[in-house]
Scaffold this motif. Structure first.
Motif: not given
Lengths: 460, 460
Positions: B293-310
């Motif tokens: 679960a922790q890795r998933l929520s870290d990945d969701v956060a990283a994805l959110g940043e990535l998408l905003t940047g894109l």
């Protein structure tokens, strides 16, 4: 039908005098690959084309004159599929060695068939992407890998060649050039000619360009070594590692004799205490990788616990240098077996769960003929590599037949990644369902009506 | 050649009177699949075999009498490959619906072809393993999926049917039964007949048993929705998401019109403010999963940043209920398009990087004929699903031809996962390299000398 002189002249015209050899001018390297069995054989002609059009023109000429054609990449194959016919043409792809494109948007590389794995690895490194098929011989060519559907250690995570080739340009025996697949990861538009040509050992068509998948390089890697007191316990541990979700990219077993041989050959000390080593019948080598260092070390810890619970005597996390050397030593297992006097090396594939039974029965068969059978293998894939020690050709042939039969009885196949070539043709012909061999032969005829491509390989 | 009465009697004997239909007794459902184009057609006979031997006997009879045979799974195909010939036999696999084995050691399931994806999903759930091909229609059968090489949303991570089928038992048109592959993940032992039969749309051999890979179910999942002001920005974002190492198992784009339609149909509110929705031309839907679960929520956060940047206007992490409903609504996009009056639905596949150009040119072509072209697609795979709105058959045909030609010109193929069937035969025949069509036809003859299997599909 033209005369022999006509053919030689035509071939020399196609590739240019400098790239055409015949008679005494043909060096011994063109007489075969690394297969340990059978006689090496020089071809009548060697042609070194530079383009797909030249390959197609050679094939058209060969079809016209009914001359056998064998393709050669780097000559690192183990089943003599690159051993030419005495009266035939060897097409060496050594000049078609250009990486045409590294496409970082679609995550593919487009390469000529003579490109080696080490060249491709080097050229993709900067992009952060890489080609993930590592059959243990980096001098192997991509075209040769397509021919045998090469696998290797990372197949447990990334799959074998067929899972990593998206498209081909290929020359047909009749002289046409086709394109199959492309920079696309899926298609449902007619028969999958890409997949049919992969693993066909140069008997259907010759790849003149290969489009391969690239994967992100994950940056952080670790290698874990776990000794076990017996081989069955190692084998029983494998499915649990696979289903743990840790997703190793390497999952190898190495028996004690092979481990002793490969570490001795590599002058490699793994820091395992003598008493542990002496009590160990087999080892599991597990490679992990992750884009994040913390996740990797968490996974290594979880794997250690898991392996201990599964009966490992101990768990060693190898340092960078030792880890690299162990993996390299494992990759060189074939050479170690050869140096130790192995008379053949085979790579039966069986359902993962049946490896203990397969190995037990192989050793039992070997024992009856006083033969030696030692090895290692891609445990995650059920792909068992065995060095065979039996000098007597008849005994060896009977031993191999019986071992292959056991592998097939367990639901496996004669070869996981080396191919049938010429080396295993007699066993394939005897043991495979004749209905399938007939069907394959009709497919062969659909591509190659005159039967010029690699006669003596796959079909008798 | 026997008389018609002989054939009917023979078929009834093979499958039993109760499982044989002819004439008026044949219900309309057997007249085709879900393809939107062409006339539905009842077959002369429907046979419902229970075993591989019965399938083989039907095929032998059909070959003897030269009668066309069409196979049918659940009838959920979109290209009319399950639309029978008027004078032919329809083999319905509805009775061959047994999950023979769930093998948790080798991570495979062995199933009969009539097993549906939802049945397989249900039966594997307890083992913690699952079959990962989700073509968007859980009533689809595994055998039908083999026929079309079905894909679906999770293909971006797990691959399509051909990447997840390890072996087949199959009946040949000539009446023999063969086994290909097995519970093994690799083989280099002759031509890969498994891969050749997959995607052959019932024209080479009929699968009577399928061995599929199972993967660990990862437990924790999240769905992220990101609106973008224009489609090009969405498309440009896709390669970055793929190479980020986050490894999504779903990566879909949905254009604004399609999003409006599918959410309306599903009565689904995603909680997106009106002003954001009105400014959005397209959406990216990203599914992530992890064993922790922790890795998933870290990945969701990283994805959110990535998408905003894109260039995403905003990033929404959907709650369980909404997430499930959105994915289900996306899976039902075909039905939504159909209900909205779409005249055809196509699924061109192109290199991922060329999606913006493909879509721009498809819209331009549509604009010229005042046709509508809206859609969504497996963005990670370059697989674009378009609903085509053009009532006039001639205009529509010309439009489709031009759109397929653009896809091929960009290095793609007519269909990523729906197949050619009867629905796209004219375009395939016109646009595909005739050398390849000829070669495919010779392969067809190698399997099916009398041409009984699905005439009118793939070949004209």
């Amino acid at each position: 039908m033209g005369s022999e002189g006509d053919v030689a002249q035509k071939l020399a015209e196609i590739v240019g005098e400098r790239h055409f050899l015949t008679g005494e001018a043909i060096p011994d390297e063109y007489a075969g690959d690394e297969a340990l069995v059978g006689e090496r054989q020089k071809p009548r002609y060697v042609a070194k084309p530079a383009t797909a059009d030249e390959v197609a023109a050679i094939l058209a000429t060969a079809t016209e004159h009914g001359i056998p054609v064998t393709a050669r990449g780097s000559g690192s194959g183990l089943s003599a599929a690159a051993r030419p016919s005495a009266e035939g043409i060897l097409i060496s792809f050594e000049r078609m060695n250009t990486v045409i494109e590294i496409d970082t948007t679609n995550h593919v590389a487009v390469v000529q068939p003579g490109v080696t794995l080490s060249e491709l690895d080097e050229l993709t490194a900067e992009s952060g992407l890489g080609y993930t098929v590592y059959p243990g011989e980096m001098s192997a060519s991509v075209g040769g890998n397509v021919g045998t559907n090469a696998g290797g250690m990372r197949a447990v995570k990334y799959g074998v060649t067929r899972n990593n080739v998206l498209g081909l340009q290929a020359a047909l025996p009749t002289g046409e050039i086709i394109r199959t697949g492309g920079k696309i990861v899926k298609t449902s538009t007619g028969y999958d000619l890409t997949q049919l040509i992969i693993g066909s050992e140069g008997t259907l068509a010759l790849a003149t360009e290969v489009t391969v998948k690239l994967h992100p390089r994950l940056g952080n890697g670790a290698t874990v070594l776990a000794p076990f007191t017996d081989l069955d316990t190692v084998m029983a541990a494998v499915p649990s590692v696979v289903s743990s979700g840790i997703a190793p990219h390497i999952l190898e077993y190495i028996d004690a004799l092979t481990m002793a041989a490969i570490t001795y050959t590599a002058s490699l000390s793994l820091g395992i205490p003598d008493e542990v080593r002496e009590a160990s019948q087999a080892y599991l080598v597990v490679g992990l990788e992750n884009k994040e260092a913390q996740r990797l070390s968490d996974d290594v810890a979880a794997l250690g616990e898991l392996l201990t619970g599964l009966g490992a005597t101990d768990v060693y996390v190898l340092e960078g240098g030792s880890a690299r050397k162990l993996i390299e030593a494992r990759e060189k297992a074939f050479w170690t077996a050869k140096a130790a006097g192995a008379d053949d090396v085979i790579d039966v594939v069986v359902p993962r769960s049946t490896m203990p039974e397969f190995l037990a029965r192989a050793r039992e068969i070997a024992g009856k003929t006083e033969s030696g059978v030692v090895g290692c293998g891609h445990a995650g894939d059920g792909n068992v590599h065995l060095g065979i020690f039996q000098k007597d050709p008849e005994k060896r042939s009977s031993l191999l037949r019986d071992i292959f039969a056991v592998g097939m009885e367990l639901g496996g196949a004669i070869s996981g990644e080396h191919g049938i070539g010429r080396a295993k043709l007699e066993y394939f012909t005897e043991l495979e369902d004749p209905v399938k061999i007939e069907l394959m032969h009709r497919i062969k005829q659909a591509f190659d009506p005159k039967g010029i491509l690699n006669p003596g390989v796959l079909f008798g």
